[in-house]
Design a protein around this motif. Structure first.
Motif, PDB file in Angstrom:
ATOM      1  N   ARG A  98      32.421  28.868  55.892  1.00 36.05           N
ATOM      2  CA  ARG A  98      32.015  28.681  54.496  1.00 36.05           C
ATOM      3  C   ARG A  98      30.608  29.210  54.266  1.00 36.05           C
ATOM      4  O   ARG A  98      29.698  28.991  55.069  1.00 36.05           O
ATOM      5  N   HIS A  99      30.465  29.918  53.144  1.00 33.53           N
ATOM      6  CA  HIS A  99      29.146  30.316  52.665  1.00 33.53           C
ATOM      7  C   HIS A  99      28.585  29.193  51.794  1.00 33.53           C
ATOM      8  O   HIS A  99      29.356  28.428  51.201  1.00 33.53           O
ATOM      9  N   PRO A 100      27.284  29.103  51.661  1.00 31.18           N
ATOM     10  CA  PRO A 100      26.696  28.029  50.849  1.00 31.18           C
ATOM     11  C   PRO A 100      26.746  28.299  49.353  1.00 31.18           C
ATOM     12  O   PRO A 100      26.163  27.547  48.573  1.00 31.18           O
ATOM     13  N   TYR A 101      27.434  29.374  48.937  1.00 36.87           N
ATOM     14  CA  TYR A 101      27.459  29.734  47.520  1.00 36.87           C
ATOM     15  C   TYR A 101      28.885  29.779  46.981  1.00 36.87           C
ATOM     16  O   TYR A 101      29.219  30.583  46.121  1.00 36.87           O
ATOM     17  N   GLY A 102      29.745  28.895  47.489  1.00 36.66           N
ATOM     18  CA  GLY A 102      31.049  28.674  46.885  1.00 36.66           C
ATOM     19  C   GLY A 102      32.218  29.420  47.466  1.00 36.66           C
ATOM     20  O   GLY A 102      33.367  29.184  47.080  1.00 36.66           O
ATOM     21  N   SER A 103      31.993  30.343  48.390  1.00 33.57           N
ATOM     22  CA  SER A 103      33.081  31.136  48.962  1.00 33.57           C
ATOM     23  C   SER A 103      33.313  30.779  50.424  1.00 33.57           C
ATOM     24  O   SER A 103      32.439  30.241  51.098  1.00 33.57           O
ATOM     25  N   TYR A 104      34.521  31.092  50.894  1.00 31.54           N
ATOM     26  CA  TYR A 104      34.836  30.933  52.309  1.00 31.54           C
ATOM     27  C   TYR A 104      35.770  32.058  52.704  1.00 31.54           C
ATOM     28  O   TYR A 104      36.324  32.752  51.844  1.00 31.54           O
ATOM     29  N   ASN A 105      35.926  32.263  54.028  1.00 31.26           N
ATOM     30  CA  ASN A 105      36.655  33.461  54.428  1.00 31.26           C
ATOM     31  C   ASN A 105      37.465  33.281  55.693  1.00 31.26           C
ATOM     32  O   ASN A 105      37.347  32.286  56.415  1.00 31.26           O
ATOM     33  N   ALA A 106      38.307  34.267  55.922  1.00 32.00           N
ATOM     34  CA  ALA A 106      39.021  34.454  57.182  1.00 32.00           C
ATOM     35  C   ALA A 106      38.858  35.918  57.557  1.00 32.00           C
ATOM     36  O   ALA A 106      38.673  36.782  56.685  1.00 32.00           O
TER      37      ALA A 106
ATOM     38  N   LEU B 276      38.854  38.398  54.378  1.00 35.61           N
ATOM     39  CA  LEU B 276      39.648  37.795  53.313  1.00 35.61           C
ATOM     40  C   LEU B 276      38.789  36.695  52.713  1.00 35.61           C
ATOM     41  O   LEU B 276      38.393  35.753  53.407  1.00 35.61           O
ATOM     42  N   LEU B 277      38.466  36.813  51.426  1.00 36.87           N
ATOM     43  CA  LEU B 277      37.499  35.911  50.808  1.00 36.87           C
ATOM     44  C   LEU B 277      38.100  35.187  49.611  1.00 36.87           C
ATOM     45  O   LEU B 277      38.682  35.800  48.724  1.00 36.87           O
ATOM     46  N   GLY B 278      37.968  33.852  49.626  1.00 36.80           N
ATOM     47  CA  GLY B 278      38.363  33.018  48.499  1.00 36.80           C
ATOM     48  C   GLY B 278      37.218  32.114  48.098  1.00 36.80           C
ATOM     49  O   GLY B 278      36.114  32.185  48.659  1.00 36.80           O
ATOM     50  N   PHE B 279      37.469  31.243  47.136  1.00 38.26           N
ATOM     51  CA  PHE B 279      36.443  30.317  46.654  1.00 38.26           C
ATOM     52  C   PHE B 279      36.929  28.881  46.821  1.00 38.26           C
ATOM     53  O   PHE B 279      38.037  28.549  46.404  1.00 38.26           O
ATOM     54  N   TYR B 280      36.092  28.049  47.421  1.00 45.45           N
ATOM     55  CA  TYR B 280      36.434  26.636  47.573  1.00 45.45           C
ATOM     56  C   TYR B 280      35.909  25.799  46.412  1.00 45.45           C
ATOM     57  O   TYR B 280      36.228  24.612  46.293  1.00 45.45           O
ATOM     58  N   GLU B 281      35.102  26.419  45.552  1.00 42.23           N
ATOM     59  CA  GLU B 281      34.642  25.783  44.317  1.00 42.23           C
ATOM     60  C   GLU B 281      34.307  26.883  43.320  1.00 42.23           C
ATOM     61  O   GLU B 281      34.078  28.042  43.698  1.00 42.23           O
ATOM     62  N   ASP B 282      34.303  26.534  42.039  1.00 39.69           N
ATOM     63  CA  ASP B 282      33.957  27.522  41.029  1.00 39.69           C
ATOM     64  C   ASP B 282      32.555  28.069  41.264  1.00 39.69           C
ATOM     65  O   ASP B 282      31.627  27.307  41.518  1.00 39.69           O
ATOM     66  N   SER B 283      32.428  29.396  41.192  1.00 38.75           N
ATOM     67  CA  SER B 283      31.139  30.035  41.447  1.00 38.75           C
ATOM     68  C   SER B 283      30.996  31.263  40.540  1.00 38.75           C
ATOM     69  O   SER B 283      30.979  32.398  41.009  1.00 38.75           O
ATOM     70  N   PRO B 284      30.896  31.044  39.217  1.00 39.32           N
ATOM     71  CA  PRO B 284      30.887  32.169  38.278  1.00 39.32           C
ATOM     72  C   PRO B 284      29.703  33.110  38.417  1.00 39.32           C
ATOM     73  O   PRO B 284      29.763  34.240  37.920  1.00 39.32           O
ATOM     74  N   ASP B 285      28.624  32.691  39.070  1.00 39.54           N
ATOM     75  CA  ASP B 285      27.479  33.574  39.279  1.00 39.54           C
ATOM     76  C   ASP B 285      27.627  34.450  40.520  1.00 39.54           C
ATOM     77  O   ASP B 285      26.795  35.330  40.762  1.00 39.54           O
ATOM     78  N   HIS B 286      28.657  34.201  41.300  1.00 38.40           N
ATOM     79  CA  HIS B 286      28.900  34.987  42.517  1.00 38.40           C
ATOM     80  C   HIS B 286      29.235  36.425  42.131  1.00 38.40           C
ATOM     81  O   HIS B 286      29.972  36.682  41.164  1.00 38.40           O
ATOM     82  N   LEU B 287      28.704  37.380  42.879  1.00 42.31           N
ATOM     83  CA  LEU B 287      28.906  38.797  42.594  1.00 42.31           C
ATOM     84  C   LEU B 287      30.384  39.159  42.483  1.00 42.31           C
ATOM     85  O   LEU B 287      30.770  40.017  41.690  1.00 42.31           O
ATOM     86  N   TRP B 288      31.235  38.501  43.276  1.00 45.59           N
ATOM     87  CA  TRP B 288      32.645  38.879  43.341  1.00 45.59           C
ATOM     88  C   TRP B 288      33.559  37.978  42.521  1.00 45.59           C
ATOM     89  O   TRP B 288      34.775  38.198  42.509  1.00 45.59           O
ATOM     90  N   TRP B 289      33.031  36.984  41.829  1.00 47.70           N
ATOM     91  CA  TRP B 289      33.854  36.053  41.064  1.00 47.70           C
ATOM     92  C   TRP B 289      34.670  36.782  39.996  1.00 47.70           C
ATOM     93  O   TRP B 289      35.893  36.624  39.905  1.00 47.70           O
ATOM     94  N   ASP B 290      34.023  37.577  39.166  1.00 47.72           N
ATOM     95  CA  ASP B 290      34.729  38.284  38.096  1.00 47.72           C
ATOM     96  C   ASP B 290      35.660  39.366  38.628  1.00 47.72           C
ATOM     97  O   ASP B 290      36.698  39.661  38.018  1.00 47.72           O
ATOM     98  N   LEU B 291      35.302  39.971  39.752  1.00 51.29           N
ATOM     99  CA  LEU B 291      36.181  40.977  40.346  1.00 51.29           C
ATOM    100  C   LEU B 291      37.526  40.365  40.734  1.00 51.29           C
ATOM    101  O   LEU B 291      38.560  41.032  40.685  1.00 51.29           O
ATOM    102  N   LEU B 292      37.516  39.097  41.095  1.00 51.66           N
ATOM    103  CA  LEU B 292      38.755  38.392  41.421  1.00 51.66           C
ATOM    104  C   LEU B 292      39.445  37.880  40.159  1.00 51.66           C
ATOM    105  O   LEU B 292      40.627  38.129  39.949  1.00 51.66           O
ATOM    106  N   HIS B 293      38.699  37.186  39.313  1.00 50.72           N
ATOM    107  CA  HIS B 293      39.316  36.473  38.200  1.00 50.72           C
ATOM    108  C   HIS B 293      39.503  37.313  36.941  1.00 50.72           C
ATOM    109  O   HIS B 293      40.333  36.989  36.100  1.00 50.72           O
ATOM    110  N   GLU B 294      38.746  38.386  36.797  1.00 45.63           N
ATOM    111  CA  GLU B 294      38.883  39.241  35.621  1.00 45.63           C
ATOM    112  C   GLU B 294      39.520  40.588  35.936  1.00 45.63           C
ATOM    113  O   GLU B 294      40.137  41.200  35.049  1.00 45.63           O
ATOM    114  N   ARG B 295      39.380  41.062  37.170  1.00 43.22           N
ATOM    115  CA  ARG B 295      39.869  42.409  37.492  1.00 43.22           C
ATOM    116  C   ARG B 295      40.949  42.420  38.572  1.00 43.22           C
ATOM    117  O   ARG B 295      41.332  43.466  39.066  1.00 43.22           O
ATOM    118  N   GLY B 296      41.433  41.246  38.939  1.00 48.33           N
ATOM    119  CA  GLY B 296      42.618  41.180  39.777  1.00 48.33           C
ATOM    120  C   GLY B 296      42.406  41.029  41.263  1.00 48.33           C
ATOM    121  O   GLY B 296      43.365  40.854  42.016  1.00 48.33           O
TER     122      GLY B 296
END
Length: 260
Positions: free
Chosen positions: A34-42, A54-74
Motif C-alpha cells: 500500500r502507498h500512503p496516498y490511497g493506492s495499492y498494487n500487485a 497492477l494498481l487499484g485504490f483502497y480509498e477514494d483519492s481524487p487528487d491522485h495523478l492516476w485517479w481520473d485516468l481510471l475513473h474518467e478514461r477507462g
C-alpha cells in the motif's frame, strides 16, 4: 542516463479481480503493498528487470495523478516509468525539453511483510503524461521494490515493445531521442492503419504511432480519449499469442518468441 523501462502501470477498478485475471493468463502475480496516498498494487516481475504494476485504490483519492485516468478514461495501460542511473541529470534533461513534470519527490509503499520500500521519482503531467516516462531512483535497495518471482507459466521473459497512440509522433519521439541519445526509425503498422517512429532504449523499444486516417484501431483509441499507451509486447520462451483486452483489464498484450 535512461537505461530502459523500469515498470508499466495498469490501473484497475478491482485489484483482486485483476490479480486473478493475470494469473489466469499465465503470469506470476505477487502483492506489492500500500502507498500512503490511497493506492495499492500487485506486481508481475520479469527476468529483464522490468515489471507490471497492477494498481487499484483502497480509498477514494481524487487528487491522485492516476485517479481520473481510471475513473474518467477507462484505466488499463495508463503510464510507464523508466530506470535511470542519474535521476537529477535526466530530470533536468526532460525539463529542458519542455516536459511538464514535477520536482523530484519521495515515494514509498509498505509491503505485505511490513518492509517499507522507498524511492525518489517525478510526476509527468498534462498532455505529456503517458507518452513521456516518469523516472525513478531507489532509496532502499532496488531488489526490495521489484518482485523476486520472475518465472511465468506463459513463458514471458520481459518487455520487448511499448506502443503509444498520438497525433504528434515527432514531438514525443523527439524528446525521447534528445534525452536518451537513441536514434529513431520509421515504422508502418498496417494492422493498426498507423505509422510513426520507433527507438530502442536498453533492452526495450518505444513505438510512437499516429493513425494514417480516421479509420482503424488506433484512430478509435484516440477518438475515445483512452490513455495514450496503446499496447505491450513481451518476449516469451513459450507459445506466441495475443490476449483479448477484455480479459486483460483493457490491456493489449502480445507474446512473441523472437522479440521482433
Amino acid at each position: 542516463m535512461i537505461t530502459g523501462i523500469d515498470h508499466i502501470v495498469v490501473a484497475v477498478h478491482s485489484l483482486e479481480r485483476a490479480i486473478s485475471a493475470y494469473r489466469d493468463l499465465g503470469f506470476t502475480v505477487v502483492e506489492g503493498g500500500r502507498h500512503p496516498y490511497g493506492s495499492y498494487n500487485a506486481l508481475i516481475g520479469f527476468v529483464d528487470g522490468s515489471y507490471i504494476e497492477l494498481l487499484g485504490f483502497y480509498e477514494d483519492s481524487p487528487d491522485h495523478l492516476w485517479w481520473d485516468l481510471l475513473h474518467e478514461r477507462g484505466g488499463g495501460l495508463i503510464d510507464f516509468c523508466m530506470e535511470t542511473d542519474d535521476i537529477r541529470a535526466d530530470h533536468a534533461a526532460f525539463l529542458a525539453q519542455g516536459v511538464d513534470c514535477s520536482d523530484l519527490i519521495e515515494g514509498g509503499r509498505a509491503r505485505p511483510d511490513g518492509y517499507e520500500v522507498r524511492w525518489i521519482n517525478n510526476k509527468v503531467a498534462g498532455d505529456w503524461q503517458g507518452l513521456i516516462p516518469f523516472i525513478i531512483e531507489d532509496v532502499t535497495p532496488r531488489a526490495e521494490r521489484r518482485p523476486r518471482e520472475t518465472e511465468h507459466a506463459n513463458g514471458a521473459l520481459g518487455i520487448e515493445r511499448l506502443s503509444f497512440a498520438t497525433t504528434d509522433v515527432a514531438r514525443f519521439a523527439g524528446v525521447m531521442e534528445a534525452v536518451t541519445g537513441a536514434a529513431s526509425e520509421s515504422v508502418i503498422n498496417d494492422e493498426l492503419a498507423a505509422g510513426g517512429l520507433r527507438l530502442r532504449v536498453g533492452d526495450h523499444r518505444l513505438e510512437y504511432l499516429a493513425p494514417a486516417g480516421e479509420a482503424g484501431p488506433l484512430a478509435a483509441h484516440l477518438a475515445a480519449k483512452r490513455p495514450p499507451p496503446y499496447g505491450l509486447r513481451f518476449k516469451t520462451a513459450g507459445e506466441a499469442r495475443q490476449y483479448d483486452p477484455a480479459v486483460a483489464e483493457a490491456v493489449r498484450i502480445e507474446l512473441v518468441n523472437d522479440g521482433s
